[in-house]
Design an enzyme around this catalytic site. Structure first.
Site, PDB file in Angstrom:
ATOM      1  N   CYS A 146       3.440   2.274  -7.842  1.00  0.00           N
ATOM      2  CA  CYS A 146       2.506   1.602  -7.215  1.00  0.00           C
ATOM      3  C   CYS A 146       1.131   2.307  -6.964  1.00  0.00           C
ATOM      4  CB  CYS A 146       3.018   1.171  -5.802  1.00  0.00           C
ATOM      5  SG  CYS A 146       4.550   0.355  -5.915  1.00  0.00           S
ATOM      6  N   HIS A 167      -0.039  -7.696  -5.508  1.00  0.00           N
ATOM      7  CA  HIS A 167       0.074  -6.083  -5.673  1.00  0.00           C
ATOM      8  C   HIS A 167       0.276  -5.931  -7.146  1.00  0.00           C
ATOM      9  CE1 HIS A 167       1.440  -2.057  -5.424  1.00  0.00           C
ATOM     10  NE2 HIS A 167       2.334  -2.404  -4.950  1.00  0.00           N
ATOM     11  N   CYS A 177       1.997   3.139  -0.203  1.00  0.00           N
ATOM     12  CA  CYS A 177       3.442   3.517  -0.607  1.00  0.00           C
ATOM     13  C   CYS A 177       3.779   3.297  -1.941  1.00  0.00           C
ATOM     14  CB  CYS A 177       4.475   2.644   0.076  1.00  0.00           C
ATOM     15  SG  CYS A 177       4.568   0.925  -0.025  1.00  0.00           S
TER      16      CYS A 177
END
Length: 387
Positions: free
Chosen positions: A91, A343, A373
């Site tokens: 991520c 995302h 995160c």
């Protein structure tokens, strides 16, 4: 030490991954259009000065494989003399691209970089081809590879209720919708061609993923998706699945000034940190603490914060333990976040940083933080300073 500055930053609109506006647009195209856009918006820059293209992408296979950074830069017409590399910190990939460019500039290993990231989650699903080593079970619970279950764990550890998560999600959609209709995303969105529901070619200028109709009542009707029996995390309190890309032009400060290019922000400090994979969503806490210490500031000095909303159940513990619970509405995700916008994994780090820089300009803020995160237990953070 030399200073790394953000000259420009843009992103695509966020498209729905299921039958969305970018269903017929490849990840390389989303990326290449932004690369071209940065050069069109900054005509003073000679493209031959570009040292490297650093691009984040998580699922590096199918159309996103074989070094998508190079494929996209060639599509964009960037001179072949520029390098190109695709990076993967899950991520945090495109935020890591920011860090890689900044470190190169600070150490004299180049002065002009195009960075960014992409993820077309409609074409290349997050779990495509994933095959964890069986030996990981000796150190990591199997559930730690399932992001939704890690959010459930973190929420339970911190006493986060279903109602708190639902309220946070409603806020995300309301804020993102308000930012859209008030034109606050206009400076950061770079229009990309896509297709409407009937298949007609259109110029996409707004995010497709936001659901302004979201209410506490509509979210309360959703069933927990990861732990159906005892869970609290629903699809509505998780980041949406979306397709998109983001990009930045990062330069050495004196070089940018010599070319009369705008300096929108300076990279003040950077950090990554690890945490237990079972609570991967807690990573922003240690990463932020490191970044603040390196910048010589405290959390109270921050004017604006972008905290990636992977899940409401992981965002809220981070807010609490960073001592930010009392300033959420004044400082954090003021234009909504990933619950509303989605995302796209490799895109999000540069996306939230782009949104942050625009918010800092709108509010005449000095210091801002972007943090997120990372799956399997990491966090990444960047402190930006307007100059």
């Amino acid at each position: 030490m030399k200073q790394a500055v953000i000259v420009d930053c843009i992103r695509t609109p966020m498209g729905r991954s299921k039958a969305g506006v970018f269903r017929n647009v490849r990840a390389e195209t989303l990326s290449a259009e932004l690369m071209k856009g940065l050069l069109l918006r900054n005509p003073q820059l000679d493209p031959n000065l570009i040292e490297d293209v650093i691009w984040g992408c998580v699922q590096q296979t199918l159309e996103q494989g074989f070094n998508i950074a190079r494929n996209a830069s060639l599509l964009a017409g960037i001179p072949k003399t520029a390098g190109a590399v695709t990076v993967n910190r899950l991520c945090g990939s495109s935020m890591d691209a920011i860090h890689q460019a900044a470190r190169a500039i600070m150490t004299g290993m180049g002065d002009t970089f195009i960075i960014g990231g992409v993820e077309h989650m409609g074409h290349v699903p997050m779990s495509h081809g994933v095959d964890f080593h069986p030996g990981l079970a000796n150190n990591v619970a199997k559930a730690s590879g399932m992001m939704g279950l890690t959010a459930e764990m973190l929420g339970k550890l911190h006493g986060i209720t279903r109602e708190q998560q639902d309220a946070f999600a409603v806020r995300s959609h309301q804020r993102a919708y308000a930012a859209t209709i008030e034109g606050r995303f206009a400076k950061e969105i770079y229009g990309i061609e896509g297709h409407d529901a009937n298949g007609a070619l259109i110029k996409v200028l707004q995010d497709e993923v936001i659901r302004p109709e979201t209410t506490m009542e509509s979210l309360a009707a959703l069933r927990p998706v990861f732990d159906p029996v005892n869970g609290t995390v629903t699809a509505g309190t998780s980041s949406a699945l979306s397709d998109g890309a983001s990009a930045m032009l990062i330069m050495e400060e004196s070089k940018a000034r010599a070319l009369s290019l705008p300096i929108r922000a300076r990279i003040r400090s950077m950090a990554v940190a690890g945490c237990d994979a079972a609570i991967m969503g807690y990573g922003p806490v240690p990463a932020t603490q490191k970044a603040l210490a390196r910048a010589g500031i405290t959390v109270a000095d921050l004017d604006v914060i972008e905290l990636n909303e992977a899940f409401a159940a992981q965002s809220l513990p981070c807010v609490k333990d960073l001592g930010l619970a009392d300033v959420v509405d004044d400082k954090i995700n003021l234009n909504g976040g990933a619950i509303a916008l989605g995302h796209p994994l490799g895109c999000s780090g540069a996306r939230i940083s782009t949104t942050l820089i625009n918010l800092m300009e709108d509010k005449d803020a000095t210091l801002g933080l972007a943090t997120m995160c990372i799956g399997l237990g990491q966090g990444i953070a960047t402190v930006f300073e307007r100059v």
